[in-house]
Scaffold this active site. Structure first.
Site, short mmCIF file in Angstrom:
data_model
loop_
_atom_site.label_atom_id
_atom_site.label_comp_id
_atom_site.label_asym_id
_atom_site.label_seq_id
_atom_site.Cartn_x
_atom_site.Cartn_y
_atom_site.Cartn_z
N GLU A 19 24.29 36.50 -16.76
CA GLU A 19 25.04 35.26 -16.56
C GLU A 19 25.79 34.85 -17.82
OE1 GLU A 19 21.97 35.78 -15.56
OE2 GLU A 19 21.92 35.38 -13.40
N HIS A 79 12.90 26.58 -10.12
CA HIS A 79 13.95 26.71 -9.12
C HIS A 79 14.26 25.40 -8.41
CE1 HIS A 79 12.77 30.84 -9.88
NE2 HIS A 79 13.93 31.22 -9.39
#
Ligand SMILES: Cc1ncc(C[n+]2csc(CCOP(=O)(O)OP(=O)(O)O)c2C)c(N)n1
Ligand SMILES: [Mg+2]
Lengths: 319, 323
Positions: A51, A120
């Site tokens: 990323e 998450h």
């Protein structure tokens, strides 16, 4: 008009914009099938799980005339790219004296409710709000997410679009024709006279439900959706509070140094709006903890329509 | 590979001497208080930027590091605007918002110096991707240090560039130190170039103080990149003569012995010797005249910088966003 989901509306924005402008390409660690089928693997790249590199490459490609879209997927995965976001993307236009443009869309889902536990489930948009040089959108409806994503793609700056995962399946009216929702414009989602609830993303839906419940009791709630966090449309928010004299901010993120703190300050530091206040502003946010896994714990942590109803009653001093 | 033309050789010498004289002046003016913050000098490493950029076309793109003056000059940046930026003035490349560590000139394909070690590597890889997507034959070059080669962006970017065959040169300036730490204490393998094997791309080691060797390696890598065969990692073994920064209290662990050895390998003296050894090619007088002309251009850049006003304080609010 037809009804489609929030997620479908978002994907439509990408498809339509990529059809319109060949300079747009897409990078993410999993390439969305809908885009690959239409535009091929060169324009819709499945990348290594890197990323940081994707975030930086978007900057370089943008400076060379492209309009990259990087989907971080979850904001969680953006943290490994923090240098590229904070030190590079946010600053590069300013630091180099405005020499070049960096039209980039970074997308990330936020929010909890999925029993996915702390790593998450998070809504850390205020961390990014703190970095001058980025624009940040946070949609609450299918209509808005499509229009905001289109504006973000057409904007000549790095824009982060945060999208609440709780809204992915939400259905709403979305026109077939091309339209945009301007960055930096809030919207009054429901008019009311007794209290203003400024709500973010999923909380807009919760606030609308709360307003419905309260209407039956004769309480008139105005729901304001900022839609963009940076720039923040303080004027629309202040105008609403000047009318109602009361403010609640509802946010799925924790309160500490959050968007909710920013909104409350924008209201109270404005003399004209401050003088209209009939009660102290109140925040209804997540509890300030990492999001826990067990349903009982997770539900306890998040704000919802019940908590908003209770908060409104408290601010109004009724029951 | 044959030597570059005599004209190119002289151009290389002029570029290297310009970098050196620019930084000597920048250092002096920094210590005099006219240049602020921090300045990192490239002196001793001039052959790297010069040899690489000599192999590039005008529209090829590079990205630089915190030690960026040499890359700017070798890519053809304007000395006046560079010096004005160091002076924090309105006519500087970044209107006084960047300073030494953040000079960019997008018009000449110089995508910026960068204050974050390894911060530029993925950005310029994106420029390489843009070249590929466009179908242009541009190449993109990442300059970075031995220290940066240990950071994540190096590995992420090399893997992607190799997999996608991006038209890239990754140029490691291995000056054997990162700040105060010797590379021998941080590099698992003393040759950064050895890592290329892990990505299935060529890894080339060159004498970074030999401008022709650098130029040759760059030319080969550029040809490979333009042919669509992908990136090359070029490791230039070199050395910085000065301390990590010009800060007065800058510590330096290096031994005088080591510094002396490397100063004897002066890339500029080597090129001058080479030129002079070519019968009738280059005389002492010509060298003196070239140096005088370089010094004049540096002096002119200082005059330009001093004549440029400081930005208006309110200009701090300009350029936050593009229109
Ligand atoms: C991410 C990051 N960590 C630390 C620093 C502080 N720092 C600036 S330059 C430098 C040394 C870099 O060494 P190298 O990459 O070999 O480049 P050189 O200075 O030798 O040219 C360090 C540690 C930084 N700027 N960025
Ligand atoms: Mg080094």
């Amino acid at each position: 008009m037809r009804e489609i989901t929030f997620a479908q509306a978002a994907m439509e924005a990408l498809v339509e914009e990529m059809e319109r402008d060949p300079k747009i390409f897409h990078m993410s660690t999993d390439a969305p099938d809908a885009l690959v089928e239409k535009f091929g693997e060169s324009r819709v790249r499945a990348t290594p799980i890197a990323e940081s590199a994707l975030t930086g490459m978007a900057i370089g490609a943008a400076s060379s005339g492209f309009r990259p879209i990087v989907d971080w997927r979850q904001v969680t995965f953006a943290f490994v790219a923090m240098d590229q976001i904070v030190n590079q993307a946010a600053k590069i236009h300013y630091m180099f004296g405005g020499q070049a443009q960096f039209p980039i869309l970074y997308r990330a889902s936020v929010g909890g409710g999925g029993r996915s536990a702390a790593q998450h489930s998070q809504s850390p948009y205020s961390m990014f709000m703190n970095m001058a040089g980025l624009k940040i959108t946070l949609a609450s409806t299918p209509y808005d997410v499509k229009g905001l994503l289109k504006s973000a793609i057409r904007d000549n700056n790095p824009v982060i679009a945060f999208e609440s995962n709780r809204l992915a399946g939400l259905k709403g009216d979305v026109p077939q024709e091309d339209y945009t929702v301007p960055i930096g414009k809030a919207e009054v989602k429901r008019e009311g006279t007794d209290i203003t609830v400024v709500a973010l993303a999923w909380q807009v839906q919760e606030a609308l439900a709360a307003a419905e419940t309260l209407a039956a009791e004769g309480v008139s709630v105005e729901v304001v959706d900022p839609r963009t966090l940076i720039p923040m449309d303080s004027e629309t928010i202040r105008a609403s509070v000047r009318k109602t004299g009361r403010l609640i901010v509802a946010d799925e993120a924790g309160p500490t140094a959050g968007a909710s703190a920013e909104i409350a300050t924008l209201v109270t530091e404005d003399p004209d709006t401050f003088s209209c206040l009939k009660a102290p502003p109140k925040r209804i946010c997540a509890l300030q903890v990492p999001i826990p896994y067990s349903p009982v714990l997770e539900d306890h942590v998040f704000p919802d329509r019940t908590k908003i109803v209770a908060g409104v009653r408290e601010v109004l001093g009724i029951g | 590979m044959p030597y570059p033309t005599p004209e190119t050789q002289r151009e290389m010498l002029r570029t290297m001497q310009t970098i050196r004289r620019f930084e000597e002046r920048a250092s002096d003016d920094y210590h005099a208080g006219d240049i602020y913050g921090v300045v990192h000098c490239y002196i001793g490493e001039e052959a790297v930027a010069t040899g690489i950029c000599a192999a590039l076309n005008d529209d090829d793109q590079i990205i630089s590091t915190h030690r960026g003056h040499g890359h700017c000059i070798a890519k053809g940046a304007n000395l006046d605007r560079m010096m004005a930026e160091l002076y924090g003035r309105e006519d500087g490349y970044c209107k006084g918002k960047g300073g030494s560590m953040h000079i960019a000139d997008f018009d000449i394909g110089m995508l910026g110096a960068n204050g974050i070690v390894a911060g530029g590597i993925s950005i310029v890889t994106g420029a390489g991707l843009a070249a590929q997507l466009e179908g242009s034959d541009r190449v993109a070059v990442s300059f970075f240090g031995d220290g940066a080669s240990n950071a994540g962006p190096f590995h992420e970017s090399l893997n992607i560039a190799a997999k996608w065959k991006l038209p890239m040169l990754y140029v490691c300036e291995n000056n054997l130190h990162s700040a105060q730490t010797p590379a021998s204490r941080t590099l698992a393998h003393e040759d950064v170039a050895a890592r290329a094997a892990g990505y299935g791309i060529p890894g080339v080691i060159v004498d970074g103080n030999d401008v022709f060797a650098v130029y040759e390696a760059a030319s080969n890598a550029v040809a490979r990149a333009r042919a669509g065969e992908g990136p090359t990692l070029i490791e230039c073994k070199t050395y910085r003569w000065r301390k990590h920064t010009e800060r007065p209290n800058q510590p330096d662990q290096r031994t005088q012995e080591e510094i002396d050895i490397w100063m004897k390998r002066d890339p500029i003296a080597r090129l001058v010797d080479h030129l002079k050894s070519q019968q009738g090619q280059f005389s002492d007088e010509e060298w003196d005249a070239m140096d005088a002309a370089v010094l004049k251009s540096i002096e002119a850049s200082v005059v330009y910088a001093k004549a440029s006003p400081f930005p208006a304080p309110e200009a701090a609010l300009d350029d936050l966003y593009a229109d």
